[in-house]
Design a protein around this motif. Structure first.
Motif, PDB file in Angstrom:
ATOM      1  N   GLU A  40      -5.464 -12.679  63.640  1.00 44.89           N
ATOM      2  CA  GLU A  40      -6.538 -12.128  63.830  1.00 44.89           C
ATOM      3  C   GLU A  40      -7.975 -11.945  63.044  1.00 44.89           C
ATOM      4  N   ALA A  41      -7.529 -12.105  61.907  1.00 45.44           N
ATOM      5  CA  ALA A  41      -8.682 -12.409  61.004  1.00 45.44           C
ATOM      6  C   ALA A  41      -9.249 -13.570  60.966  1.00 45.44           C
ATOM      7  N   TYR A  42      -8.518 -14.893  61.428  1.00 43.54           N
ATOM      8  CA  TYR A  42      -9.023 -16.187  61.352  1.00 43.54           C
ATOM      9  C   TYR A  42      -9.642 -16.303  62.630  1.00 43.54           C
ATOM     10  N   ARG A  43      -9.313 -15.667  63.820  1.00 48.04           N
ATOM     11  CA  ARG A  43     -10.105 -15.774  65.028  1.00 48.04           C
ATOM     12  C   ARG A  43     -11.470 -14.856  65.081  1.00 48.04           C
ATOM     13  N   ALA A  44     -11.623 -13.946  64.300  1.00 54.41           N
ATOM     14  CA  ALA A  44     -12.679 -13.205  64.203  1.00 54.41           C
ATOM     15  C   ALA A  44     -13.748 -14.067  63.465  1.00 54.41           C
ATOM     16  N   LEU A  46     -14.048 -17.456  63.468  1.00 56.39           N
ATOM     17  CA  LEU A  46     -14.377 -18.590  64.291  1.00 56.39           C
ATOM     18  C   LEU A  46     -15.431 -17.823  65.363  1.00 56.39           C
ATOM     19  N   ALA A  47     -14.959 -16.699  65.726  1.00 53.07           N
ATOM     20  CA  ALA A  47     -15.948 -16.119  66.827  1.00 53.07           C
ATOM     21  C   ALA A  47     -17.262 -15.672  66.214  1.00 53.07           C
ATOM     22  N   SER A  48     -17.427 -15.449  64.913  1.00 53.23           N
ATOM     23  CA  SER A  48     -18.641 -14.989  64.241  1.00 53.23           C
ATOM     24  C   SER A  48     -19.192 -15.991  63.888  1.00 53.23           C
ATOM     25  N   HIS A  49     -18.776 -17.283  63.962  1.00 54.55           N
ATOM     26  CA  HIS A  49     -19.792 -18.780  63.597  1.00 54.55           C
ATOM     27  C   HIS A  49     -19.835 -19.436  64.686  1.00 54.55           C
ATOM     28  N   GLN A  60      -8.345 -26.798  65.415  1.00 54.86           N
ATOM     29  CA  GLN A  60      -8.344 -25.722  64.458  1.00 54.86           C
ATOM     30  C   GLN A  60      -8.319 -24.297  64.840  1.00 54.86           C
ATOM     31  N   CYS A  61      -8.000 -24.091  66.024  1.00 50.09           N
ATOM     32  CA  CYS A  61      -7.747 -22.615  66.572  1.00 50.09           C
ATOM     33  C   CYS A  61      -6.206 -22.309  66.303  1.00 50.09           C
ATOM     34  N   VAL A 312     -14.411 -23.867  73.312  1.00 46.64           N
ATOM     35  CA  VAL A 312     -14.153 -22.910  72.247  1.00 46.64           C
ATOM     36  C   VAL A 312     -15.738 -22.821  71.945  1.00 46.64           C
ATOM     37  N   GLY A 313     -16.176 -21.714  71.814  1.00 45.00           N
ATOM     38  CA  GLY A 313     -17.351 -20.968  71.507  1.00 45.00           C
ATOM     39  C   GLY A 313     -18.505 -21.775  72.298  1.00 45.00           C
ATOM     40  N   ARG A 314     -19.312 -22.703  71.608  1.00 45.77           N
ATOM     41  CA  ARG A 314     -20.464 -23.191  72.439  1.00 45.77           C
ATOM     42  C   ARG A 314     -20.188 -24.713  72.510  1.00 45.77           C
ATOM     43  N   ARG A 315     -18.933 -25.095  72.542  1.00 48.53           N
ATOM     44  CA  ARG A 315     -18.608 -26.569  72.565  1.00 48.53           C
ATOM     45  C   ARG A 315     -17.463 -26.788  73.760  1.00 48.53           C
ATOM     46  N   ALA A 316     -17.544 -27.807  74.554  1.00 51.86           N
ATOM     47  CA  ALA A 316     -16.723 -28.101  75.400  1.00 51.86           C
ATOM     48  C   ALA A 316     -16.277 -29.485  75.322  1.00 51.86           C
TER      49      ALA A 316
END
Length: 411
Positions: A40-44, A46-49, A60-61, A312-316
């Motif tokens: 959960e901390a790891y994903r948070a 990633l989401a914040s960056h 790396q997910c 993932v985020g802003r990459r496809a």
């Protein structure tokens, strides 16, 4: 596992960061700790960056650990208090046991996710190496994220020549950060995989990839960026009635059937099973619904091509493509890629990564056809820093490292 404490570099001006100039003594309250972290901390983190230089690749997910059978995994984080979720970097580490021993090969695919612009890479890598040594690792492989060189599609379209390779063509751009990171790693005893002089065995992930920039571009820009041949093929697919739809897990067997046909036709073998793709589809979409999609191109009721895309985020990423041997004249793969490109753009992605391309520019080599096809989308060939390895100190570890390389070669 005991957390590892190392002193960080103190804040510095942009000029001193670029030059690696000397810094003030670090403050105790800024100390950088490496420790296991929760998913959960790891994903948070990633989401914040998302959309920053610390945005992670799908490899790396945390979900990627569920895809890789035969590997043990660790989720690690750096920061002033990683156990409390105060993080400045993270890493998914995959551990592969050397048969007959209690020792492991540690692999960070396209990681760790840290600030590679930081000149003092020791503050990231030293505690990582020591942590993995304590876990029983005899060697570590990492995949730094900075790019090294880029070649625009327009430059390479006319560069084909017998015997020529990408390195023979002056790059459109050389990334100073990538060059600096490579120098820093080499100075610290890391060896670039695939470098014969260093004894590497080659990268597990593609060193040369093809990327189409999306940020700040309209759909009209993307269309005009396609080559005339690509635009003609997309129009042909539309005229012939090729329909592109998003499939489901139930369509994976059909995708896999087409993949086996593609492997046979194009002379390669990925070595992956249907179960692998089913596991991947389930794991990535359980982490975030829609993270992995399967696109199908149908013509007259038959699926002629199927491609997978991961976001993932802003990459496809366009990950894997497969197509039938017949009715190729209706151009189902061009229709798929154009549809996926538009979907990535609509989702807010900054870049559409078409993954690996060969380094050959020789039209007589079979692999050149893949590069030529991707060049038609108007993006760039990007040479990454590749993967780097370090055998951990000690005669036993170095011996195990050589044994593991021999084991991989046999497999």
């Amino acid at each position: 596992m005991t957390a590892l404490l190392v002193p960080p570099a103190s804040p510095a001006s942009p000029a001193s960061r670029a030059s690696g100039a000397s810094r003030q003594e670090p403050r105790a309250e800024d100390a950088l700790v490496l420790a296991p972290v929760t998913a959960e901390a790891y994903r948070a983190f990633l989401a914040s960056h998302e959309g920053t230089d610390l945005e992670a690749a799908f490899l790396q997910c945390p979900s990627w650990a569920d895809v890789k059978e035969g590997w043990r995994s660790l989720l690690l984080g750096w920061g002033p208090d990683p156990r409390a979720g105060r993080l400045t970097g993270v890493a998914l580490v995959l551990l592969r046991q050397l048969p007959g021993t209690r020792k492991y090969f540690a692999y960070l695919p396209e990681g760790p996710v840290v600030d590679w612009a930081e000149p003092d890479v020791d503050r990231w890598l030293d505690p990582l190496v020591e942590h993995l040594r304590a876990e029983g690792a005899f060697a570590v492989r990492i995949g730094p994220s900075p790019a090294y060189r880029r070649w625009d599609a327009a430059l390479l379209k006319s560069a084909g020549h017998p015997g020529r390779r990408l390195g023979d063509v002056l790059a459109s751009e050389v990334d100073p950060l990538g060059a600096a990171v490579g120098e820093r790693l080499r100075a610290r005893g890391w060896q670039r995989c695939g470098d014969d002089a260093q004894g590497g065995d080659g990268d597990a992930q593609p060193r040369h990839v093809f990327r189409v920039p999306l940020a700040g571009r309209s759909t009209e820009d993307l269309w005009s960026g396609l080559s005339q041949e690509w635009r003609r093929n997309v129009r042909r697919a539309r005229k012939e009635g090729v329909e592109v739809v998003v499939g489901s897990a139930a369509d994976l067997p059909e995708f896999y059937r087409l993949l086996r046909i593609t492997e046979e036709r194009d002379g390669f073998r990925l070595g992956r099973s249907l179960a692998y793709y089913e596991r991947q589809f389930a794991a990535l979409n359980a982490e975030e619904p829609g993270r992995m999609k399967l696109y199908l191109a149908r013509h007259q009721g038959e699926v002629l091509a199927a491609h997978t895309m991961i976001t993932v985020g802003r990459r496809a990423w366009y990950q894997t493509g497969a197509s039938a041997d017949h009715r190729r004249e209706v151009r189902p793969s061009n229709a798929l890629q154009w549809h996926m490109l538009l979907d990535a753009h609509a989702s807010g992605a900054d870049v559409y990564d078409m993954r690996g391309v060969p380094s050959t520019l020789d039209p007589g080599e079979r692999a050149y056809g893949l590069l030529r096809w991707k060049l038609g989308t108007g993006g760039q060939v990007v040479e990454t820093l590749g993967e780097w390895e370090k055998a951990l100190s000690g005669t036993t570890n170095r011996t195990l490292y050589r044994a593991f390389q021999a084991y991989l070669n046999r497999r």
